[in-house]
Design a protein around this motif. Sequence first.
Motif, PDB file in Angstrom:
ATOM      1  N   ILE A 217     -32.345  19.008   4.843  1.00 18.17           N
ATOM      2  CA  ILE A 217     -31.483  17.828   4.840  1.00 18.17           C
ATOM      3  C   ILE A 217     -31.626  17.062   6.152  1.00 18.17           C
ATOM      4  O   ILE A 217     -31.484  15.846   6.212  1.00 18.17           O
ATOM      5  N   GLY A 218     -31.944  17.783   7.218  1.00 18.85           N
ATOM      6  CA  GLY A 218     -32.065  17.163   8.521  1.00 18.85           C
ATOM      7  C   GLY A 218     -33.174  16.141   8.611  1.00 18.85           C
ATOM      8  O   GLY A 218     -33.082  15.179   9.375  1.00 18.85           O
ATOM      9  N   SER A 219     -34.236  16.335   7.827  1.00 24.45           N
ATOM     10  CA  SER A 219     -35.368  15.406   7.879  1.00 24.45           C
ATOM     11  C   SER A 219     -35.047  14.066   7.228  1.00 24.45           C
ATOM     12  O   SER A 219     -35.708  13.070   7.496  1.00 24.45           O
ATOM     13  N   ILE A 220     -34.037  14.027   6.379  1.00 22.06           N
ATOM     14  CA  ILE A 220     -33.673  12.792   5.687  1.00 22.06           C
ATOM     15  C   ILE A 220     -32.910  11.848   6.614  1.00 22.06           C
ATOM     16  O   ILE A 220     -33.112  10.632   6.599  1.00 22.06           O
ATOM     17  N   TYR A 221     -32.050  12.420   7.449  1.00 22.67           N
ATOM     18  CA  TYR A 221     -31.250  11.623   8.393  1.00 22.67           C
ATOM     19  C   TYR A 221     -31.035  12.457   9.646  1.00 22.67           C
ATOM     20  O   TYR A 221     -30.131  13.278   9.724  1.00 22.67           O
ATOM     21  N   ARG A 222     -31.881  12.258  10.648  1.00 23.12           N
ATOM     22  CA  ARG A 222     -31.869  13.113  11.833  1.00 23.12           C
ATOM     23  C   ARG A 222     -30.680  12.867  12.741  1.00 23.12           C
ATOM     24  O   ARG A 222     -30.360  13.693  13.588  1.00 23.12           O
ATOM     25  N   GLN A 223     -30.011  11.725  12.602  1.00 25.24           N
ATOM     26  CA  GLN A 223     -28.867  11.410  13.465  1.00 25.24           C
ATOM     27  C   GLN A 223     -27.546  11.921  12.903  1.00 25.24           C
ATOM     28  O   GLN A 223     -26.485  11.646  13.456  1.00 25.24           O
ATOM     29  N   GLN A 224     -27.600  12.672  11.812  1.00 21.42           N
ATOM     30  CA  GLN A 224     -26.365  13.144  11.184  1.00 21.42           C
ATOM     31  C   GLN A 224     -25.599  14.064  12.118  1.00 21.42           C
ATOM     32  O   GLN A 224     -26.180  14.752  12.973  1.00 21.42           O
ATOM     33  N   LYS A 225     -24.291  14.077  11.958  1.00 25.15           N
ATOM     34  CA  LYS A 225     -23.422  14.885  12.805  1.00 25.15           C
ATOM     35  C   LYS A 225     -22.760  16.030  12.048  1.00 25.15           C
ATOM     36  O   LYS A 225     -21.960  16.776  12.603  1.00 25.15           O
ATOM     37  N   GLY A 226     -23.070  16.160  10.787  1.00 23.32           N
ATOM     38  CA  GLY A 226     -22.449  17.203   9.980  1.00 23.32           C
ATOM     39  C   GLY A 226     -23.431  18.285   9.580  1.00 23.32           C
ATOM     40  O   GLY A 226     -24.485  18.447  10.192  1.00 23.32           O
ATOM     41  N   ALA A 227     -23.065  19.021   8.542  1.00 23.47           N
ATOM     42  CA  ALA A 227     -23.908  20.107   8.062  1.00 23.47           C
ATOM     43  C   ALA A 227     -23.645  20.331   6.579  1.00 23.47           C
ATOM     44  O   ALA A 227     -22.563  20.017   6.075  1.00 23.47           O
ATOM     45  N   VAL A 228     -24.628  20.867   5.895  1.00 27.58           N
ATOM     46  CA  VAL A 228     -24.451  21.253   4.495  1.00 27.58           C
ATOM     47  C   VAL A 228     -23.577  22.500   4.470  1.00 27.58           C
ATOM     48  O   VAL A 228     -23.884  23.488   5.141  1.00 27.58           O
TER      49      VAL A 228
END
Length: 318
Positions: A217-228
């Motif tokens: 999931i990290g590769s889709i939006y690297r600036q995300q601040k959450g987690a699966v």
Amino acid sequence: MKKTNTIHFGIQRKIVANMTSESWETIPHVTYMYEPDVTGFMKEYKKLNLNRSGEDKITVNTLMLKVISEGLKAAPLMNSHIHFNRKLVRGEIDTFEDINISMPMILPNGEMMTVNLHNFENKNLDEMTDYIADVARRAKNTDLNEAMFEVSLDNTLTALKHGKIAQTVCRLIGSKTGKHKVKTLSGKAKREYEALPVTERLTKHDIEQGTVTISNIGSIYRQQKGAVALLEIVPPQVTAFGVGAVQDKPVVITDEFGEKRIEARQVLPICIAFDHRALDFGDIVPFLKTLDNIFENPKIMHSWKGQEKNQKIIAMDA
């Protein structure tokens, strides 16, 4: 309510909807959030790509596929398929030597397809990189509907062999009639497509069920601040992983004198989901210990490089 649009499910959405529905209806999920400190690991990763450029570069995604594969070898029960008959309360678990990773990837046209990365149990990082690059190359020549319909048809016929006649009839009606009909190639276009060598396009072999699913999931939006925090396990698999993006977080650090302090560190959230019918938490502990050891001793990643490319890099440095 004013409706703006209606989109009928294509075959990709049908397959995802069917598999995820079956997952939540039949599998008792347990999820565990693993958040390792990867500060040193990411520093070592940068060294991994020194003197590499373009297609030779090893991505974080490929590196994490290797890390998780090493963990699965320490906890082989996580790399299994389950067969359970609830009415008779009978079940069995098939554990595999092969680590075949089902990995969702975005195709050149923006659509999502889950590909099966075969035999990653013994591949080094360069072999993994080359394999994924070849899949991406062949995906450019692939008709998504054709490839996925081949898999869907195979699943339908398998269900028929197991006596699921009603399910088979319903699937055929749903895919071949009305406005929900799946559009596949026909006539000359189909003959030309099938004339393409299998070395130039993806086939059922490339998108059939793997032994475990890893979603980055990290590769889709690297600036995300959450987690699966929760993800579905695709039956008959018993484990799924949701790898997030590396994030800065406050972490308690203990120095050589035993003193503790809070420091900004890089953390990589990884969601581990497992089927409670097949696994208990104790069964994933060897996996966690293996990953702990890798992240605490990140120089190990250099031993995962291909020998031939290592020699080239040594020659360049000389």
